[in-house]
Design a protein around this motif. Structure first.
Motif, PDB file in Angstrom:
ATOM      1  N   LYS A 289     -27.987   2.174 -70.628  1.00 47.08           N
ATOM      2  CA  LYS A 289     -27.815   1.594 -69.283  1.00 47.08           C
ATOM      3  C   LYS A 289     -27.852   2.684 -68.223  1.00 47.08           C
ATOM      4  O   LYS A 289     -28.415   2.497 -67.135  1.00 47.08           O
ATOM      5  N   GLN A 290     -27.286   3.842 -68.549  1.00 49.35           N
ATOM      6  CA  GLN A 290     -27.261   4.957 -67.598  1.00 49.35           C
ATOM      7  C   GLN A 290     -28.625   5.633 -67.480  1.00 49.35           C
ATOM      8  O   GLN A 290     -29.029   6.067 -66.398  1.00 49.35           O
ATOM      9  N   ALA A 293     -32.103   1.882 -66.839  1.00 49.63           N
ATOM     10  CA  ALA A 293     -31.481   0.622 -66.424  1.00 49.63           C
ATOM     11  C   ALA A 293     -32.442  -0.557 -66.426  1.00 49.63           C
ATOM     12  O   ALA A 293     -32.018  -1.713 -66.467  1.00 49.63           O
ATOM     13  N   GLY A 327     -29.554  -2.754 -66.987  1.00 44.66           N
ATOM     14  CA  GLY A 327     -28.795  -2.301 -65.832  1.00 44.66           C
ATOM     15  C   GLY A 327     -28.076  -3.429 -65.114  1.00 44.66           C
ATOM     16  O   GLY A 327     -27.139  -3.189 -64.346  1.00 44.66           O
TER      17      GLY A 327
END
Length: 414
Positions: A289-290, A293, A327
């Protein structure tokens, strides 16, 4: 039991009669024959060793490098120790070497023949034949067993009369090696349990073991679509946990992990699947996710599963969010999904039953059987070996080793 058994002169007399020509029965017969005992083996099926021939996909997983009491299920967990120590896996491996049978080690210490299970069966038959004291008769269905009155012992050592489709026979020692109820097409039957109860033994309730699970809910739709696919998973409940391949089938779940857990599962219970036991999915998803995203969750999981499996997992767990970039997921939703994939609950409708079960759980209460000799504590001269006893091994050669060990110790004394 009849009050007036047939006259002994009218009966074919043997020192030992073994009911069942499977792994345990043949091992016992060979050992008794080596001691000069006159042995008769009665086999219900038209051929001996049918279960040996089909085991391990025809390659026979004949033992395991690591044999421990913890590999067995029994109401008395200490019962197996004596027989397994008297005749170990190394003893049988030595016999395999004596016959120059080629074999290989597979995962978790499992030993399989390279050229087919027939070599293990031929080994047992040769061990019986070279004693010149063992007679094997097939298509011999036992219909009744009678205990002779004790007053006959002084004039004749015979203690039992066995009535069969091939006639009546008498013996001093009677060995029940008839197996359990699994795979009835190969000769499995309940005759051993019937004889045990006849002579006052307790028989624990039996059920199919090492058997595939079946489903009738939404999960079955996924297993049908994925039939033939296999991945390494952890299957667990509050009794046991196994991390081995899981196979999807048209009916449900099979493969080593399913078969293993089936021994610890009761009808109506839920168990859990960890689809990614070797990874921390929570950490993977938060990191992705980081870093990326805009990627879809299924794209991330394609690195860990075949695409077909990812699509079915998506239908089961995050269908409503399937087109949402990672994300856009909250951390809590990602963590919840990861937890679900590591601990996914399933509730089978049942198992495939004795038809495909490799073993039968339950059987003759071991508290009433000598762990050193396998002789009944209730009836002198009566022995129980192999699968008919309340001993069930894990998948991986453990049930064959129990057959070799229990058959050997009985054969040494009958």
């Amino acid at each position: 039991m009849q009050a007036n058994p047939p006259k002994l002169n009218d009966i074919n007399a043997f020192d030992v009669i073994v009911i069942g020509a499977g792994a345990a029965g043949l091992m016992c017969a060979a050992q008794a024959g080596k001691r000069g005992r006159k042995v008769l083996v009665l086999e219900k099926a038209n051929k001996v060793g049918k279960k040996i021939l089909m085991s391990g996909g025809g390659k026979c997983n004949f033992t395991n490098y690591s044999i421990e009491p913890d590999n067995y299920i029994c109401h008395n967990p200490h019962f197996v120790k004596s027989a397994l120590s008297q005749y170990t896996q190394w003893d049988f491996i030595g016999l395999v070497h004596d016959y120059a049978i080629a074999y290989e080690e597979r995962d978790l210490g499992k030993l399989f023949t390279l050229d087919g299970a027939k070599h293990i069966l031929n080994l047992l038959l040769e061990e019986c034949a070279k004693t010149h004291h063992v007679e094997i008769r097939t298509s011999a269905e036992v219909t009744d067993v009678q205990k002779l009155p004790s007053e006959n012992d002084e004039v004749n050592p015979q203690q039992f009369i066995v009535k069969s489709s091939l006639g009546d026979f008498s013996c001093h020692s009677l060995v029940i090696a008839s197996g359990g109820l699994s795979i009835p097409t190969l000769g499995g039957s309940g005759i051993g349990y019937h004889i045990a109860k006849q002579f006052g033994h307790q028989v624990y309730p039996t059920r199919a073991g090492l058997v595939p699970f079946t489903f009738s809910d939404q999960f079955k739709e996924s297993t049908e679509k994925l039939s033939g696919n296999a991945i390494v998973c952890t299957l667990s409940n509050d009794k046991a946990s196994f991390t081995e391949p899981l196979l999807f089938t048209h009916r449900g779940l099979s493969g080593p992990s399913s078969l293993q857990l089936s021994n610890y599962w009761q009808s109506g219970e839920t168990f859990y699947i960890d689809f990614l036991p070797q990874h921390d999915l929570k950490q993977i998803l938060i990191q992705q996710k980081q870093k990326n995203a805009k990627v879809l969750l299924r794209t991330i999981l394609n690195d860990y599963f075949p695409k077909s499996i990812v699509l079915e997992l998506q239908k089961l767990m995050w269908a409503e969010l399937s087109e949402l970039a990672i994300g856009q997921w909250s951390d809590q939703k990602l963590l919840s999904l990861a937890e679900l994939m590591h601990h996914y609950p399933v509730k089978p409708s049942g198992t495939e039953g004795y038809r495909t079960a490799e073993v039968t759980l339950g059987g003759v209460n071991t508290d009433e059987v000598s762990s050193k000799t396998m002789q009944s504590k209730l009836v002198e001269g009566l022995y129980f070996i192999g699968e008919v006893v309340d001993v069930t091994g894990h998948l991986g050669g453990y049930n064959f080793q129990w057959a070799w060990s229990s058959g050997y110790v009985a054969g040494a004394v009958v």
